[in-house]
Design a protein around this motif. Structure first.
Motif, PDB file in Angstrom:
ATOM      1  N   TYR A   1       8.099  15.997  38.070  1.00 43.31           N
ATOM      2  CA  TYR A   1       6.830  15.761  38.783  1.00 43.31           C
ATOM      3  C   TYR A   1       6.776  16.445  40.146  1.00 43.31           C
ATOM      4  N   SER A   2       7.929  16.768  40.704  1.00 43.21           N
ATOM      5  CA  SER A   2       7.850  17.485  41.984  1.00 43.21           C
ATOM      6  C   SER A   2       7.872  18.999  41.786  1.00 43.21           C
ATOM      7  N   ILE A   3       7.994  19.441  40.530  1.00 45.28           N
ATOM      8  CA  ILE A   3       8.021  20.883  40.250  1.00 45.28           C
ATOM      9  C   ILE A   3       6.647  21.375  39.781  1.00 45.28           C
ATOM     10  N   ILE A   4       5.901  20.499  39.132  1.00 41.93           N
ATOM     11  CA  ILE A   4       4.613  20.897  38.552  1.00 41.93           C
ATOM     12  C   ILE A   4       3.658  21.407  39.637  1.00 41.93           C
ATOM     13  N   ASP A   5       3.060  22.592  39.388  1.00 41.83           N
ATOM     14  CA  ASP A   5       2.148  23.189  40.374  1.00 41.83           C
ATOM     15  C   ASP A   5       0.813  22.481  40.409  1.00 41.83           C
ATOM     16  N   ALA A   6       0.021  22.749  39.399  1.00 41.30           N
ATOM     17  CA  ALA A   6      -1.326  22.185  39.406  1.00 41.30           C
ATOM     18  C   ALA A   6      -1.669  21.841  37.968  1.00 41.30           C
ATOM     19  N   VAL A   7      -2.404  20.790  37.817  1.00 41.92           N
ATOM     20  CA  VAL A   7      -2.809  20.365  36.482  1.00 41.92           C
ATOM     21  C   VAL A   7      -4.328  20.427  36.434  1.00 41.92           C
ATOM     22  N   PRO A   8      -4.894  21.093  35.423  1.00 37.87           N
ATOM     23  CA  PRO A   8      -6.362  21.171  35.373  1.00 37.87           C
ATOM     24  C   PRO A   8      -6.968  19.783  35.182  1.00 37.87           C
ATOM     25  N   PRO A   9      -8.196  19.599  35.647  1.00 40.31           N
ATOM     26  CA  PRO A   9      -8.797  18.259  35.618  1.00 40.31           C
ATOM     27  C   PRO A   9      -8.952  17.685  34.204  1.00 40.31           C
ATOM     28  N   HIS A  10      -8.996  18.557  33.185  1.00 44.89           N
ATOM     29  CA  HIS A  10      -9.168  18.009  31.829  1.00 44.89           C
ATOM     30  C   HIS A  10      -7.853  17.516  31.219  1.00 44.89           C
ATOM     31  N   LEU A  11      -6.748  17.689  31.946  1.00 45.00           N
ATOM     32  CA  LEU A  11      -5.480  17.130  31.458  1.00 45.00           C
ATOM     33  C   LEU A  11      -5.076  15.995  32.381  1.00 45.00           C
ATOM     34  N   GLN A  12      -5.020  14.798  31.814  1.00 42.68           N
ATOM     35  CA  GLN A  12      -4.606  13.653  32.620  1.00 42.68           C
ATOM     36  C   GLN A  12      -3.093  13.493  32.508  1.00 42.68           C
ATOM     37  N   LEU A  13      -2.410  13.548  33.635  1.00 39.11           N
ATOM     38  CA  LEU A  13      -0.952  13.432  33.644  1.00 39.11           C
ATOM     39  C   LEU A  13      -0.565  12.036  34.114  1.00 39.11           C
ATOM     40  N   ILE A  14       0.164  11.332  33.253  1.00 41.13           N
ATOM     41  CA  ILE A  14       0.567   9.952  33.555  1.00 41.13           C
ATOM     42  C   ILE A  14       2.044   9.965  33.937  1.00 41.13           C
ATOM     43  N   PRO A  15       2.399   9.612  35.166  1.00 45.63           N
ATOM     44  CA  PRO A  15       3.812   9.642  35.546  1.00 45.63           C
ATOM     45  C   PRO A  15       4.663   8.726  34.655  1.00 45.63           C
ATOM     46  N   GLY A  16       5.753   9.286  34.125  1.00 44.44           N
ATOM     47  CA  GLY A  16       6.590   8.498  33.204  1.00 44.44           C
ATOM     48  C   GLY A  16       8.049   8.902  33.281  1.00 44.44           C
ATOM     49  N   ILE A  17       8.876   8.100  32.624  1.00 37.12           N
ATOM     50  CA  ILE A  17      10.332   8.309  32.616  1.00 37.12           C
ATOM     51  C   ILE A  17      10.894   7.656  31.360  1.00 37.12           C
ATOM     52  N   GLU A  18      12.003   8.175  30.859  1.00 34.83           N
ATOM     53  CA  GLU A  18      12.707   7.502  29.759  1.00 34.83           C
ATOM     54  C   GLU A  18      14.044   7.013  30.300  1.00 34.83           C
ATOM     55  N   PHE A  19      14.130   5.697  30.483  1.00 31.34           N
ATOM     56  CA  PHE A  19      15.345   5.120  31.047  1.00 31.34           C
ATOM     57  C   PHE A  19      16.369   4.813  29.961  1.00 31.34           C
ATOM     58  N   SER A  20      17.623   5.113  30.266  1.00 32.05           N
ATOM     59  CA  SER A  20      18.735   4.671  29.430  1.00 32.05           C
ATOM     60  C   SER A  20      19.002   3.229  29.809  1.00 32.05           C
ATOM     61  N   SER A  21      19.121   2.372  28.808  1.00 31.52           N
ATOM     62  CA  SER A  21      19.265   0.955  29.070  1.00 31.52           C
ATOM     63  C   SER A  21      20.174   0.354  28.010  1.00 31.52           C
ATOM     64  N   GLN A  22      20.468  -0.913  28.175  1.00 32.47           N
ATOM     65  CA  GLN A  22      21.382  -1.558  27.255  1.00 32.47           C
ATOM     66  C   GLN A  22      20.921  -2.959  26.908  1.00 32.47           C
ATOM     67  N   TRP A  23      20.849  -3.218  25.629  1.00 32.96           N
ATOM     68  CA  TRP A  23      20.500  -4.558  25.149  1.00 32.96           C
ATOM     69  C   TRP A  23      21.681  -5.063  24.327  1.00 32.96           C
ATOM     70  N   ARG A  24      22.283  -6.176  24.791  1.00 33.23           N
ATOM     71  CA  ARG A  24      23.549  -6.612  24.199  1.00 33.23           C
ATOM     72  C   ARG A  24      24.475  -5.394  24.187  1.00 33.23           C
ATOM     73  N   LYS A  25      25.065  -5.016  23.076  1.00 33.07           N
ATOM     74  CA  LYS A  25      25.955  -3.840  23.128  1.00 33.07           C
ATOM     75  C   LYS A  25      25.226  -2.550  22.739  1.00 33.07           C
ATOM     76  N   GLN A  26      23.938  -2.676  22.441  1.00 32.06           N
ATOM     77  CA  GLN A  26      23.178  -1.551  21.892  1.00 32.06           C
ATOM     78  C   GLN A  26      22.527  -0.720  23.015  1.00 32.06           C
ATOM     79  N   GLY A  27      22.768   0.576  23.000  1.00 31.87           N
ATOM     80  CA  GLY A  27      22.043   1.451  23.914  1.00 31.87           C
ATOM     81  C   GLY A  27      20.596   1.560  23.438  1.00 31.87           C
ATOM     82  N   VAL A  28      19.653   1.411  24.343  1.00 31.07           N
ATOM     83  CA  VAL A  28      18.235   1.563  23.978  1.00 31.07           C
ATOM     84  C   VAL A  28      17.547   2.418  25.039  1.00 31.07           C
TER      85      VAL A  28
END
Ligand code: AMP
Ligand code: MN
Ligand code: MN
Ligand code: MN
Length: 272
Positions: A44-71
């Motif tokens: 998100y700090s590298i992206i130059d400009a996004v045209p108005p017809h493209l809506q960019l939703i800030p997101g992330i994929e977090f590594s997490s753990q449920w019991r012993k399972q990586g999720v």
């Protein structure tokens, strides 16, 4: 509407730069896009400009753990300047670095030298993942393709596996909620959990403040979409749609080329 709420750039383990990814999304007619790199908001700090017809939703994929399972928990529509999110990405990238060093040491024990250095070079300053080791091992002739390399080297009980203590599901959800975002279970059918375990995961996730399931992901069959959608309805979760696009080489995870959400589920974008 063409909506894709899960994809990767070369800031983690995708191949396109953030700006190339935006260009591809525009070419594909995507209307709403979220870039969800592993444990980083760097794109998100590298992206130059996004045209108005493209809506960019800030997101992330977090590594997490449920019991012993990586999720994997996707956080959508987060405030990208949230201190708790930024602090967490720094901590997770440190854990990833430590794990990568361990993976390198373990591979050395089975005669594969300089794996860490090569994976690091392939990651080129981005978040280091097992994908980068996998790319090196295939090039190095240790396995014939990515899925073979994971099976033989990079998963539990194999010579190049090192465990990580990812943040708990509870903590991951709380970080995303604190940043005003929507926590989503990424590719819920890919963990290969029994039906009982998957139901327990969804119940715990909901109780801890989780809001949605990825119902349509890049490479799933119609039957899997129906199954995930039934879970969403049954547990009153919203439904997300994301290709998990990493590169152009696979036929199953093309950016902006996704099946429609089945009728009767609540689209995640109605939550923002
Ligand atoms: P990490 O988050 O470092 O554990 O790396 C996980 C990444 O490796 C995933 O996001 C995928 O891009 C890739 N990956 C994991 N398992 C496989 C697999 N069996 N075949 C191909 N790629 C995989
Ligand atoms: Mn990945
Ligand atoms: Mn994932
Ligand atoms: Mn992903």
């Amino acid at each position: 509407m063409n909506i894709d709420l899960h994809c990767h750039t070369n800031v983690s383990d995708g191949v396109l730069t953030p700006n190339q990814l935006i260009d591809l999304a525009i070419d594909r007619g995507v209307d709403v896009l979220s870039i969800t790199d592993h444990d980083t908001l760097g794109a998100y700090s590298i992206i130059d400009a996004v045209p108005p017809h493209l809506q960019l939703i800030p997101g992330i994929e977090f590594s997490s753990q449920w019991r012993k399972q990586g999720v994997h928990i996707v956080g959508l529509n987060i405030r990208a300047d949230s201190k708790i999110i930024i602090d967490t990405t720094i901590r997770l990238n440190y854990l990833r670095e430590q794990r990568a060093i361990k993976i390198g040491e373990k591979l050395k024990k089975v005669g594969i030298h300089n794996a860490y250095e090569n994976a690091k070079r392939i990651a080129a300053g981005g978040t280091i993942t097992r994908q980068h080791f996998s790319t090196f091992l295939v090039k190095n002739g240790n396995a014939k393709n990515q899925s073979d390399v994971f099976k033989r080297y990079l998963v539990n009980n194999k010579p190049g596996y090192a465990s990580v203590s990812w943040p708990s599901l509870k903590d991951t959800i709380s970080y995303i909620n604190a940043a005003g975002g929507v926590p989503v279970i990424a590719h819920p059918l890919r963990y290969k959990l029994t039906a009982t375990k998957l139901r327990n995961l969804i119940k715990d996730f909901k109780e801890l403040g989780g809001k949605a399931l990825e119902v349509v992901t890049g490479h799933n069959q119609q039957s899997e979409i129906e199954l995930a959608s039934n879970y969403a309805k049954r547990y009153d979760m919203a439904a997300s749609v994301g290709s998990d696009f990493h590169n152009g080489n696979t036929t199953w995870s093309q950016l902006g080329r996704l099946a429609k959400l089945p009728d009767g589920v609540k689209p995640v974008w109605e939550l923002w």
